[in-house]
Design an enzyme around this catalytic site. Structure first.
Site, PDB file in Angstrom:
ATOM      1  CG  ASN A  80     -12.814  13.993  33.036  1.00 27.89           C
ATOM      2  OD1 ASN A  80     -12.116  13.349  32.260  1.00 27.89           O
ATOM      3  ND2 ASN A  80     -14.111  14.126  32.867  1.00 27.89           N
ATOM      4  CG  ASN A 130     -16.638   9.864  44.058  1.00 28.55           C
ATOM      5  OD1 ASN A 130     -17.693   9.663  44.653  1.00 28.55           O
ATOM      6  ND2 ASN A 130     -15.489   9.357  44.430  1.00 28.55           N
ATOM      7  CB  ALA A 131     -21.043   7.407  43.087  1.00 27.37           C
ATOM      8  CE1 TYR A 160     -23.093  11.704  39.797  1.00 28.32           C
ATOM      9  CE2 TYR A 160     -24.286  13.628  39.018  1.00 28.32           C
ATOM     10  CZ  TYR A 160     -24.103  12.259  39.037  1.00 28.32           C
ATOM     11  OH  TYR A 160     -24.919  11.459  38.286  1.00 28.32           O
ATOM     12  CB  CYS A 188     -11.402  19.479  36.234  1.00 30.03           C
ATOM     13  SG  CYS A 188     -13.052  20.164  36.444  1.00 30.03           S
ATOM     14  CD  GLU A 227      -9.064  21.531  32.751  1.00 31.28           C
ATOM     15  OE1 GLU A 227      -9.564  20.586  33.401  1.00 31.28           O
ATOM     16  OE2 GLU A 227      -9.698  22.144  31.875  1.00 31.28           O
ATOM     17  CB  CYS A 264      -9.598  24.239  36.203  1.00 27.72           C
ATOM     18  SG  CYS A 264     -10.123  22.564  36.595  1.00 27.72           S
TER      19      CYS A 264
HETATM   20  N1  THU Z   1     -14.207  18.832  33.235  1.00 30.40           N
HETATM   21  C1  THU Z   1     -12.852  18.893  33.189  1.00 30.40           C
HETATM   22  O1  THU Z   1     -12.151  17.894  33.412  1.00 30.40           O
HETATM   23  N2  THU Z   1     -12.286  20.088  32.887  1.00 30.40           N
HETATM   24  C2  THU Z   1     -12.980  21.231  32.625  1.00 30.40           C
HETATM   25  O2  THU Z   1     -12.378  22.286  32.472  1.00 30.40           O
HETATM   26  C3  THU Z   1     -14.437  21.202  32.530  1.00 30.40           C
HETATM   27  C4  THU Z   1     -15.087  19.959  33.006  1.00 30.40           C
HETATM   28  C5  THU Z   1     -14.821  17.545  33.574  1.00 30.40           C
HETATM   29  C6  THU Z   1     -15.479  17.500  34.923  1.00 30.40           C
HETATM   30  C7  THU Z   1     -16.483  16.395  34.723  1.00 30.40           C
HETATM   31  O3  THU Z   1     -15.836  15.156  34.957  1.00 30.40           O
HETATM   32  C8  THU Z   1     -16.845  16.481  33.250  1.00 30.40           C
HETATM   33  O4  THU Z   1     -15.825  17.236  32.638  1.00 30.40           O
HETATM   34  C9  THU Z   1     -18.189  17.149  32.978  1.00 30.40           C
HETATM   35  O5  THU Z   1     -18.259  18.381  33.604  1.00 30.40           O
END
Ligand code: THU
Length: 160
Positions: free
Chosen positions: A61, A64-65, A67, A72, A74, A115
């Protein structure tokens, strides 16, 4: 009135029960959490895709500032895999996450809705089921295809 019941099957494995190839992939997903950029959530997610060629592509993941501009693990991984290797199906996608204390989660995190939709597109694009492995310290969840994560899904066939 009619009722539609959709069942999904999830197998839960101990690490030792999995093949060497799956353990390698899960290891790559766990390692990818170290490359996460998560200064806001402190939640580090890693993903690793096993391509049809056998090669492994990883991602994490990236926050970024502003948001919503972050992405993610995936989607970072699948977009990278699909853009670098557009002819290679993704056979298995492994996902792992660490909390703000740096600990891997006991129970796997399920991928977010956005995702899941991107995972579905990758599966449809190559017309091949994509296995999903979700890492948890208490057990590894295996789903045989994205359909299990996203029943009643929308894809291109709905527009035909
Ligand atoms: N996040 C993922 O990378 N994958 C997911 O399936 C759920 C959430 C990340 C997004 C964000 O950077 C952090 O987890 C908190 O939500």
């Amino acid at each position: 009135m009619k009722e539609l019941n959709i069942q999904i099957a999830i197998k839960i494995y101990d690490l030792e029960e999995l093949s060497e190839s799956d353990r390698e992939l899960l290891g790559a997903a766990c390692e990818a959490t170290n490359r996460s950029y998560a200064p806001y959530s402190h939640f580090s997610v890693g993903a690793a895709a096993r391509l049809a060629s056998g090669a492994i592509v990883t991602g994490s993941n990236q926050e970024n500032a502003a948001y919503p501009s972050g992405l993610c693990a995936e989607r970072t991984t699948l977009f990278y895999a699909n853009s670098q290797y557009p002819d290679q199906a993704v056979e298995t996608l492994a996902i792992a996450a660490r909390n703000e204390r740096g600990e891997f989660l006991e129970d796997p995190i399920p991928p977010c809705g956005a995702c899941r939709q991107v995972m579905l597109e990758t599966e449809k694009r190559f017309n091949r089921p994509m296995r999903i492995l979700l890492y948890g310290r208490k057990g590894i969840y295996e789903l045989k295809s994205v359909g299990a994560l996203l029943p009643l899904s929308f894809d291109a066939s709905a527009m035909e």
